[in-house]
Every structure is written in C-alpha cells, then in structure tokens.
Design a protein around this motif. Structure first.
Motif, PDB file in Angstrom:
ATOM      1  N   LEU A  11      74.644  33.512  -7.055  1.00 25.91           N
ATOM      2  CA  LEU A  11      74.250  33.350  -8.703  1.00 25.91           C
ATOM      3  C   LEU A  11      73.212  31.325  -8.351  1.00 25.91           C
ATOM      4  CD1 LEU A  11      76.385  34.676 -11.855  1.00 25.91           C
ATOM      5  CD2 LEU A  11      73.646  35.203 -11.187  1.00 25.91           C
ATOM      6  N   ALA A  12      72.173  30.873  -9.020  1.00 21.78           N
ATOM      7  CA  ALA A  12      71.999  29.611  -8.308  1.00 21.78           C
ATOM      8  C   ALA A  12      72.716  28.980  -9.222  1.00 21.78           C
ATOM      9  CB  ALA A  12      70.288  29.565  -9.092  1.00 21.78           C
ATOM     10  N   LYS A  13      72.608  27.259  -8.057  1.00 22.72           N
ATOM     11  CA  LYS A  13      73.772  26.154  -9.095  1.00 22.72           C
ATOM     12  C   LYS A  13      72.851  26.034 -10.433  1.00 22.72           C
ATOM     13  CE  LYS A  13      75.413  21.721  -7.825  1.00 22.72           C
ATOM     14  NZ  LYS A  13      75.791  20.665  -6.698  1.00 22.72           N
ATOM     15  N   PRO A  14      73.510  25.064 -10.939  1.00 19.39           N
ATOM     16  CA  PRO A  14      72.884  25.076 -11.917  1.00 19.39           C
ATOM     17  C   PRO A  14      71.933  23.410 -11.884  1.00 19.39           C
ATOM     18  CG  PRO A  14      74.972  25.753 -13.182  1.00 19.39           C
ATOM     19  CD  PRO A  14      74.641  25.452 -12.122  1.00 19.39           C
ATOM     20  N   ARG A  15      70.845  23.414 -12.529  1.00 16.17           N
ATOM     21  CA  ARG A  15      69.812  21.897 -12.102  1.00 16.17           C
ATOM     22  C   ARG A  15      70.106  21.091 -13.659  1.00 16.17           C
ATOM     23  NH1 ARG A  15      64.650  25.694 -11.579  1.00 16.17           N
ATOM     24  NH2 ARG A  15      65.032  26.069 -13.936  1.00 16.17           N
ATOM     25  N   THR A  16      69.858  20.232 -13.232  1.00 15.57           N
ATOM     26  CA  THR A  16      69.835  19.077 -14.217  1.00 15.57           C
ATOM     27  C   THR A  16      68.423  19.016 -13.736  1.00 15.57           C
ATOM     28  OG1 THR A  16      71.300  17.602 -14.051  1.00 15.57           O
ATOM     29  CG2 THR A  16      70.003  16.599 -14.791  1.00 15.57           C
ATOM     30  N   VAL A  17      67.122  18.739 -15.213  1.00 19.70           N
ATOM     31  CA  VAL A  17      65.523  18.603 -15.737  1.00 19.70           C
ATOM     32  C   VAL A  17      65.977  17.441 -16.163  1.00 19.70           C
ATOM     33  CG1 VAL A  17      63.825  19.610 -15.933  1.00 19.70           C
ATOM     34  CG2 VAL A  17      65.246  21.052 -15.020  1.00 19.70           C
ATOM     35  N   PHE A  18      64.945  16.393 -15.669  1.00 16.48           N
ATOM     36  CA  PHE A  18      64.344  15.237 -16.387  1.00 16.48           C
ATOM     37  C   PHE A  18      62.993  15.654 -16.920  1.00 16.48           C
ATOM     38  CE2 PHE A  18      63.414  11.325 -17.797  1.00 16.48           C
ATOM     39  CZ  PHE A  18      63.781  10.988 -18.616  1.00 16.48           C
ATOM     40  N   SER A  19      62.065  15.348 -18.029  1.00 11.70           N
ATOM     41  CA  SER A  19      61.293  14.977 -18.998  1.00 11.70           C
ATOM     42  C   SER A  19      60.926  13.952 -19.818  1.00 11.70           C
ATOM     43  CB  SER A  19      60.014  15.918 -18.542  1.00 11.70           C
ATOM     44  OG  SER A  19      58.706  15.217 -18.099  1.00 11.70           O
ATOM     45  N   GLY A  20      60.005  12.973 -19.440  1.00  8.82           N
ATOM     46  CA  GLY A  20      58.831  12.654 -20.147  1.00  8.82           C
ATOM     47  C   GLY A  20      57.595  11.946 -20.901  1.00  8.82           C
ATOM     48  N   ILE A  21      57.458  12.088 -22.500  1.00 12.27           N
ATOM     49  CA  ILE A  21      56.631  12.165 -22.912  1.00 12.27           C
ATOM     50  C   ILE A  21      56.412  10.363 -23.141  1.00 12.27           C
ATOM     51  CG2 ILE A  21      57.102  13.435 -24.970  1.00 12.27           C
ATOM     52  CD1 ILE A  21      54.139  14.375 -24.371  1.00 12.27           C
ATOM     53  N   GLN A  22      54.541   9.995 -22.732  1.00 14.62           N
ATOM     54  CA  GLN A  22      55.155   9.006 -24.329  1.00 14.62           C
ATOM     55  C   GLN A  22      54.808   8.974 -25.758  1.00 14.62           C
ATOM     56  OE1 GLN A  22      53.449   5.385 -23.043  1.00 14.62           O
ATOM     57  NE2 GLN A  22      52.872   5.574 -20.863  1.00 14.62           N
ATOM     58  N   PRO A  23      55.090   7.815 -26.073  1.00 13.40           N
ATOM     59  CA  PRO A  23      54.827   8.581 -27.771  1.00 13.40           C
ATOM     60  C   PRO A  23      53.544   7.693 -28.072  1.00 13.40           C
ATOM     61  CG  PRO A  23      55.812   6.177 -27.333  1.00 13.40           C
ATOM     62  CD  PRO A  23      55.722   6.401 -25.914  1.00 13.40           C
ATOM     63  N   THR A  24      52.754   7.614 -26.908  1.00 10.02           N
ATOM     64  CA  THR A  24      51.339   7.080 -28.405  1.00 10.02           C
ATOM     65  C   THR A  24      50.292   7.977 -28.592  1.00 10.02           C
ATOM     66  OG1 THR A  24      51.029   6.039 -26.321  1.00 10.02           O
ATOM     67  CG2 THR A  24      51.503   4.747 -27.294  1.00 10.02           C
ATOM     68  N   GLY A  25      49.872   9.135 -29.569  1.00  9.42           N
ATOM     69  CA  GLY A  25      48.999   9.426 -29.445  1.00  9.42           C
ATOM     70  C   GLY A  25      49.068  11.286 -29.500  1.00  9.42           C
ATOM     71  N   ILE A  26      48.667  12.010 -30.393  1.00 12.90           N
ATOM     72  CA  ILE A  26      49.607  12.975 -31.137  1.00 12.90           C
ATOM     73  C   ILE A  26      48.658  13.944 -29.923  1.00 12.90           C
ATOM     74  CG2 ILE A  26      48.972  15.472 -32.444  1.00 12.90           C
ATOM     75  CD1 ILE A  26      50.576  12.980 -32.959  1.00 12.90           C
ATOM     76  N   PRO A  27      49.847  14.979 -28.764  1.00  9.61           N
ATOM     77  CA  PRO A  27      49.705  15.703 -28.303  1.00  9.61           C
ATOM     78  C   PRO A  27      48.386  16.321 -28.076  1.00  9.61           C
ATOM     79  CG  PRO A  27      51.612  15.937 -28.559  1.00  9.61           C
ATOM     80  CD  PRO A  27      51.080  14.820 -29.880  1.00  9.61           C
ATOM     81  N   HIS A  28      47.081  16.756 -27.412  1.00 13.33           N
ATOM     82  CA  HIS A  28      46.674  18.041 -27.007  1.00 13.33           C
ATOM     83  C   HIS A  28      47.007  18.794 -26.563  1.00 13.33           C
ATOM     84  CE1 HIS A  28      45.410  16.246 -23.586  1.00 13.33           C
ATOM     85  NE2 HIS A  28      45.416  15.087 -23.161  1.00 13.33           N
ATOM     86  N   LEU A  29      45.517  20.192 -26.686  1.00 14.96           N
ATOM     87  CA  LEU A  29      45.901  21.264 -26.172  1.00 14.96           C
ATOM     88  C   LEU A  29      46.002  20.886 -24.345  1.00 14.96           C
ATOM     89  CD1 LEU A  29      45.334  23.907 -26.525  1.00 14.96           C
ATOM     90  CD2 LEU A  29      43.348  24.219 -26.009  1.00 14.96           C
ATOM     91  N   GLY A  30      45.972  20.334 -23.990  1.00 17.29           N
ATOM     92  CA  GLY A  30      46.347  20.428 -22.257  1.00 17.29           C
ATOM     93  C   GLY A  30      47.368  19.925 -22.784  1.00 17.29           C
ATOM     94  N   ASN A  31      48.174  19.133 -22.985  1.00 18.91           N
ATOM     95  CA  ASN A  31      49.371  18.351 -22.722  1.00 18.91           C
ATOM     96  C   ASN A  31      50.337  19.676 -22.805  1.00 18.91           C
ATOM     97  OD1 ASN A  31      48.841  15.277 -24.941  1.00 18.91           O
ATOM     98  ND2 ASN A  31      48.820  15.688 -22.817  1.00 18.91           N
ATOM     99  N   TYR A  32      50.067  20.851 -24.791  1.00 22.11           N
ATOM    100  CA  TYR A  32      50.658  21.317 -24.814  1.00 22.11           C
ATOM    101  C   TYR A  32      50.932  22.387 -23.284  1.00 22.11           C
ATOM    102  CZ  TYR A  32      52.280  26.043 -27.705  1.00 22.11           C
ATOM    103  OH  TYR A  32      53.532  26.290 -27.815  1.00 22.11           O
ATOM    104  N   LEU A  33      49.377  23.236 -22.750  1.00 18.89           N
ATOM    105  CA  LEU A  33      49.578  24.434 -22.072  1.00 18.89           C
ATOM    106  C   LEU A  33      50.073  23.289 -20.559  1.00 18.89           C
ATOM    107  CD1 LEU A  33      45.686  25.508 -22.898  1.00 18.89           C
ATOM    108  CD2 LEU A  33      48.467  26.389 -23.119  1.00 18.89           C
ATOM    109  N   GLY A  34      50.041  22.225 -20.328  1.00 22.61           N
ATOM    110  CA  GLY A  34      49.920  21.820 -19.188  1.00 22.61           C
ATOM    111  C   GLY A  34      51.854  20.825 -19.054  1.00 22.61           C
ATOM    112  N   ALA A  35      52.144  21.112 -20.101  1.00 20.08           N
ATOM    113  CA  ALA A  35      53.232  20.094 -20.230  1.00 20.08           C
ATOM    114  C   ALA A  35      54.848  20.869 -21.651  1.00 20.08           C
ATOM    115  CB  ALA A  35      53.793  18.399 -20.100  1.00 20.08           C
ATOM    116  N   LEU A  36      54.638  20.793 -22.877  1.00 16.73           N
ATOM    117  CA  LEU A  36      55.282  21.322 -23.911  1.00 16.73           C
ATOM    118  C   LEU A  36      55.189  22.783 -23.575  1.00 16.73           C
ATOM    119  CD1 LEU A  36      53.843  18.348 -26.506  1.00 16.73           C
ATOM    120  CD2 LEU A  36      55.097  17.974 -24.945  1.00 16.73           C
ATOM    121  N   SER A  37      55.063  23.316 -23.255  1.00 15.99           N
ATOM    122  CA  SER A  37      54.777  24.647 -23.491  1.00 15.99           C
ATOM    123  C   SER A  37      55.871  25.217 -22.694  1.00 15.99           C
ATOM    124  CB  SER A  37      53.770  25.309 -23.798  1.00 15.99           C
ATOM    125  OG  SER A  37      52.966  25.440 -22.025  1.00 15.99           O
TER     126      SER A  37
END
Length: 347
Positions: A12-38
C-alpha cells in the motif's frame, strides 16, 4: 466493477501529507472551483489515509494594499466557501494561516538562506515590475515602488509548505515555479544543516482538470455566489467567435467557443475533444452551447451556493472551525519548528 483482489498491506502507498492554500480576497469563481477547490474535495474523499491541510493564507494578501475591515470579512467568507464546497473539518485540517505565527518564523529562517537573485527571477516579482513600468511610463523599471513582502512572498509560500513537511502540493501551471523554489529551499536547508529535515515536495496535478489556459478568462466572471439569473446573463454575453455554423474545439481560431467547451469538459471530467464531438454531432448552435453551459454551471453551484449562505450566517461555527483547525496546525508545526531551531542553533 467488482473487487477482484486486495493488495498486500506491505504494498500500500505510504500516506501523503498534502498542503495547499488560497488567498482570502475575492469570492472564488468557476475557474477556481474547477481548477482547485473541487480537486481538494476529491483528494479528501478519495484518499482516507492522507493528511490533508488547507489554509486561508491571510499573510499573502498583505503584499497588496488591503482595507482592514474588508480583509477581515473576506477571511471569514473564504473559510465559509471551503466548508460550503465540501471540505470536512473532521477529515481535513482547515485553518487561517495567519493564526499560526510559526509560518512567519520559518519564513524568516528560510529567507536567510535564500539568495535574492532567485527571488528576483520569480514570476510574481517580474510581473509586478512590468506593471510598475507601465504605470509610470518609464524606460526602466523602478523597483523602489515595490514592497519587500512581494519579493519575499515565495519564501513565505515555501514556509507554508515545509512547516508541515508536506510531501505533495496541488498546483497549477502558474505555481510550478513557486513549488520548484520550495524544493530548492528545502534542499538547501537539508544540505546546509547536514541532517535532512524537509522532504522535497512534489506537485500534485489534478488529473481531471481539462480546462485550457484561456478557459479561466471566460469563467472568472462567474462567481460561486452568483444567482442563476446572473449566471445565465454572463454566459449569454460571453464572446464566442464569428464562425456561425458548427461547434469545434480550436483554442487559437475559436477561443471563446473553446472556453465554453472546456468548462463543460471540466464539469463532466472528460476530455474536451469528446465534448466538442458530442456537440458537433448534435448540431448545436452557439446558443445551444451557452444554454447547456448555463444549466451545468447553475447545477454545479446550486448546493455550495446555498451552503455558503447558511454557513456564512453562523459566525460561531466558523470561529469554532477556525480555532480547532489552527490548534491542529500548530500542533504539527511545533514539532517541525523545534527541530528547525535545534539545527540552526536557536534551541
């Protein structure tokens, strides 16, 4: 498909530690949602053994002038967005980066071993230089107009990642250079202080992201909080192309039409060409294509939009999530910082 066999535990693959961040300014748009958040939600739901850390990176927002009241509201709203799209604070660590001072402590230490020459070659710095030159109509760039935080922004970004000894970072093409710098800084620290501490983080590309580079331009106008009527209005007004017959994917000759096809492909998690083929076989017009994109985007945003409004109206819950997430983040990062201090002689 039935499960035919189980892999031995040792494979079995070794568990990963995944980190990501997002700027607080501005409501996310469709590109943000499809490219990162989803993709963040998919990582959470499909990788039960991984440690997942998602942060609202408030300190990064300060590289540009901010209205304090608006920034405070944006921080809360962005946390509400992350919860609304499906991130679960019981499964993932979700917190405000600026609630953990160890980010800036590590950034200072890493900044002391990072050559300024590397930072001046970063895209974020060069972009601001170009903007400065255009704004002032000068033949040469005036670096004095730019703040030091913009220059050292990539070091703080590296600290965000390395503080949790992340092994993987979800990135888009525009962030590859920053991740490479994070790897370089981690390697420099490990070699400088002899005893390796940081893993070299690996990019984690979203395999389901089919949107072209030009796609975010069309989708960025569609916000997660837009009501159905506004979504329909924006898509109806989207520029397609002068070719009135047939639907085809051609990012160079037909960028507008191609953007709409890319949005559909990203929502369906299929290749753009297959969507283009389906639309062509159905003899779709541009109006038909826009109508389908409108329906699919509205359906995609219906639940998170309602959840955002509900969660946004519960400040007590948001405060609890932020507090508990910050406590978990500090617990992990404290172990890292203790070892960092020992290695540099500050213990």
């Amino acid at each position: 498909m039935p499960l035919l066999f189980r892999r031995p535990l040792s494979t079995l693959a070794k568990p990963r530690t995944v980190f990501s961040g997002i700027q607080p300014t501005g409501i996310p748009h469709l590109g943000n949602y499809l490219g990162a958040l989803s993709n963040w939600v998919k990582l959470q739901n499909e990788n039960p053994n991984d440690r997942l850390i998602f942060s609202v990176v408030g300190w990064h927002a300060l590289t540009l002038p901010q209205n304090p009241k608006e920034l405070a509201a944006s921080r809360r709203d962005m946390l509400a967005v992350l919860l609304a799209v499906g991130l679960d604070p019981k499964r993932s660590i979700i917190f405000h980066q600026d609630s953990n001072a160890m980010h800036t402590e590590l950034a200072w230490i890493l900044g002391c071993i990072t050559p300024t020459g590397k930072l001046r070659r970063m895209t974020s710095w060069k972009t601001r230089l170009a903007q400065s030159r255009n704004a002032n109509s000068e033949s040469e760039v005036d670096e004095s107009l730019l703040n030091a935080g913009l220059l050292t922004y990539p070091v703080l970004q590296a600290a965000d990642i390395l503080l949790y000894r992340a092994t993987h970072v979800p990135v888009g093409e525009d962030q590859r250079q920053h991740l490479e710098l994070s790897r370089d800084i981690a390697d420099t620290f490990n070699r400088t202080f002899k005893k390796p501490l940081f893993p070299l983080p690996t990019s984690l590309i979203n395999p389901s992201s089919k949107m072209s580079k030009s796609a975010p331009d069309a989708s960025s106008r569609i916000l997660l909080t837009d009501p159905p009527s506004l979504i329909a209005s924006k898509i109806r007004g989207a520029v397609t192309d002068s070719i009135t017959t047939g639907i085809a994917y051609d990012p160079v000759a037909r960028p507008g039409t191609s953007n709409l096809l890319a949005i559909l492909a990203a929502i369906e998690d299929v290749e753009i060409e297959s969507v283009a083929r389906r639309c062509a076989e159905a003899n779709m017009s541009h109006a038909d294509l826009k109508r389908e994109v409108t329906e699919r985007v509205d359906a995609l945003f219906e639940k998170p939009r309602a959840e955002f409004e509900r969660i946004r109206g519960d400040p007590g819950y948001l405060e609890q999530v932020a507090k508990e997430g910050a406590e978990k983040a500090r617990e992990i990062s404290a172990v890292t910082m203790e070892q960092v201090r020992q290695r540099v002689g500050l213990a």
